[in-house]
Design an enzyme around this catalytic site. Structure first.
Site, short mmCIF file in Angstrom:
data_model
loop_
_atom_site.label_atom_id
_atom_site.label_comp_id
_atom_site.label_asym_id
_atom_site.label_seq_id
_atom_site.Cartn_x
_atom_site.Cartn_y
_atom_site.Cartn_z
N PHE A 166 13.26 9.60 -10.61
CA PHE A 166 13.09 8.40 -9.80
C PHE A 166 11.72 7.80 -10.08
CE2 PHE A 166 16.32 10.68 -7.45
CZ PHE A 166 17.16 9.68 -7.03
N ASP A 167 11.66 6.48 -10.27
CA ASP A 167 10.36 5.87 -10.49
C ASP A 167 9.71 5.53 -9.15
OD1 ASP A 167 11.51 3.55 -9.53
OD2 ASP A 167 11.71 2.59 -11.48
N LYS A 168 8.55 4.89 -9.19
CA LYS A 168 7.79 4.65 -7.96
C LYS A 168 8.47 3.70 -7.00
CE LYS A 168 5.04 0.97 -10.13
NZ LYS A 168 3.70 0.54 -10.52
#
Length: 491
Positions: free
Chosen positions: A464-466
């Site tokens: 998951f990215d930010k």
């Protein structure tokens, strides 16, 4: 069986009686063993102002806890979607009608809570004393008082720890005042009290680490604080003790929240099963883990499905949000499959035939996945651990050289470089990595699990990215559109 084996000259000791509170024998007949004094009653809460909310749920639980002790009511299970309150009570001390009357009239000592309860009408849906719904003695019941005392003890310890941190901070500030004027120089000794108040938790962790023949951030901070005290830099020692005590307390709070979230997931597992006898139609309440395969179980309004099974009789709606995350109730009729942990939020009874034991149910597998995910470390966590194992001894070795070698050239030079060596230990401490990384993963896994999302370890969480978007972490050109073909690049 034990007596027969003893007569045969075998030394036999019963370690565990598989019967528990009730043992399946033959065709769904149950031999009742040890039963408690408590029964299970169900109360229905109806309101004209809307659905039962989490806030009103907390109010109801608080009021009942204030009015009755553990000997009268040992447990409460309030379900918001079905608007039912399961009460485990001793009918000889307080009956279901008394509880209904108390909730209807409200507590006499709190007008605000009484006004909130007046928004709801309460009636007894199932009286456990009348219907003979006697509860078994669970293995956990004997430990309830111990666990309660342990929770109280942990709460007291947390409060004392915060109090010592506050004291450490106050005396740290007092020690800093000594730098204002030479007449206030005596205030620097307040730093000793600051260290004594703030360092014990860190010192205990450092001792445990040294016993394992390892070094970590706690060891570095203990060396820095007591080294500053030895040099007479009391305000510096106090600053190290206070700041690191705060970080240690924040770490314990974050870890505690993650552990609490995991505990809430485990608590989804049903405690009891209402087993139905095919011949007599009698319902016997037994521990859910003792439900045999192929048993008939009654699931009434507000009851949890004890194990995976198939609906044999009835039609109702089940709340499966604990398993699927979907808050909308699902309609179930005869022939449909149901999962353990789902709650009957409809108004009719379901009769299900179990197709698995509690240990093999969907809910148990979900809990096992969450517990397994907590132990599966990501590449980042492994990298941080490997880095700290090499980095920490290197920093301490470098600081040791800086603190010792310069003393050869004189006391003043030695003192100056010893202080710099201690500063190196504080600045180079890898606590930001070694503490924050595992706590972040643990909190993230528990938080997603509470919302019905199971992530198998920290390594999967990293994709998951930010922004919270699920990505592969590889950028690619998806589409290119050319505009303004007649214009030159310069224009």
């Amino acid at each position: 069986m034990q007596e027969v084996l003893i007569r045969g000259k075998f030394g036999v000791e019963i370690l565990k009686d598989g019967g528990g509170a009730a043992t399946a024998i033959g065709n769904n007949a149950f031999v009742k063993e040890s039963r408690s004094n408590f029964v299970e009653s169900t109360l229905l809460l109806n309101g004209d102002t809307g659905m039962l909310t989490v806030k009103s749920k907390d109010t109801i639980e608080k009021i009942i806890r204030q009015q009755y002790d553990k000997n009268e009511i040992r447990a409460l299970h309030l379900n918001v979607p079905s608007r039912t309150l399961k009460v485990e009570h001793d009918p000889e001390l307080v009956d279901a009608k008394t509880i209904e009357q108390m909730l209807t009239d409200g507590p006499t000592n709190n007008s605000h809570d009484r006004q909130q309860l007046h928004e709801w009408t309460v009636k007894v849906l199932h009286d456990g004393a009348v219907e003979g719904l006697t509860l078994p003695v669970l293995a956990e019941t004997a430990k309830d008082d111990t666990n309660s005392n342990l929770v109280d003890h942990m709460g007291i310890c947390s409060g004392l720890k915060l109090l010592t941190i506050i004291i450490s901070g106050i005396f740290w500030i007092i020690s800093l005042v000594s730098a204002i004027d030479e007449y206030l120089d005596y205030l620097k000794y307040a730093g000793i009290i600051s260290v004594v108040s703030g360092m014990p938790p860190v010192l205990i962790k450092a001792c445990h680490t040294v016993r394992r023949f390892q070094l970590d951030a706690n060891c570095m901070m203990v060396i820095a604080a007591f080294g500053a005290l030895a040099l007479g830099e009391y305000d510096e020692a106090a600053s190290v003790a206070f700041v690191f005590a705060i970080s240690e307390w924040l770490e314990s709070q974050a870890t505690g929240k993650a552990r609490k979230a995991l505990g809430e997931i485990v608590s989804l597992r049903p405690e009891y099963a209402h087993v139905l006898d095919e011949k007599s139609g009698e319902i016997t309440i037994i521990p859910a883990e003792n439900v045999p395969l192929g048993s008939l179980c009654s699931v009434r309004t507000g009851d949890k499905v004890p194990a995976d099974g198939i609906v044999i009789e009835g039609s109702s709606s089940l709340d499966e949000s604990s398993i699927t995350g979907e808050v909308r109730p699902v309609d179930k009729v005869a022939g449909d499959e149901v999962c353990a942990g789902a709650i009957n939020v409809g108004s009719t009874q379901l009769v299900i035939k179990t197709t698995s034991t509690v240990e093999d149910s969907t809910l148990s597998r979900l809990i096992a996945l969450v517990e397994e995910a907590q132990t599966n470390r990501s590449k980042t966590e492994k990298l941080v651990d490997s880095f700290a194992k090499i980095y920490t001894p290197f920093v301490l070795g470098t600081a040791l050289l800086v603190c010792t070698v310069p003393w050869v050239f004189g006391a003043e030079i030695g003192r100056y470089w010893t202080l710099n060596g201690l500063i190196i230990i504080v600045i180079a401490c890898p606590c930001a990595l070694t503490i924050s990384t595992p706590v972040t993963y643990s909190a993230g896994l528990a938080a997603t699990a509470k919302r019905g999302i199971i992530i198998k370890g920290g390594s999967r969480l990293e994709i998951f990215d930010k922004t919270g978007t699920l990505t592969q972490g590889r950028f690619a050109l998806d589409h290119l559109e050319i505009i303004g073909k007649e214009e030159s690049r310069k224009k």
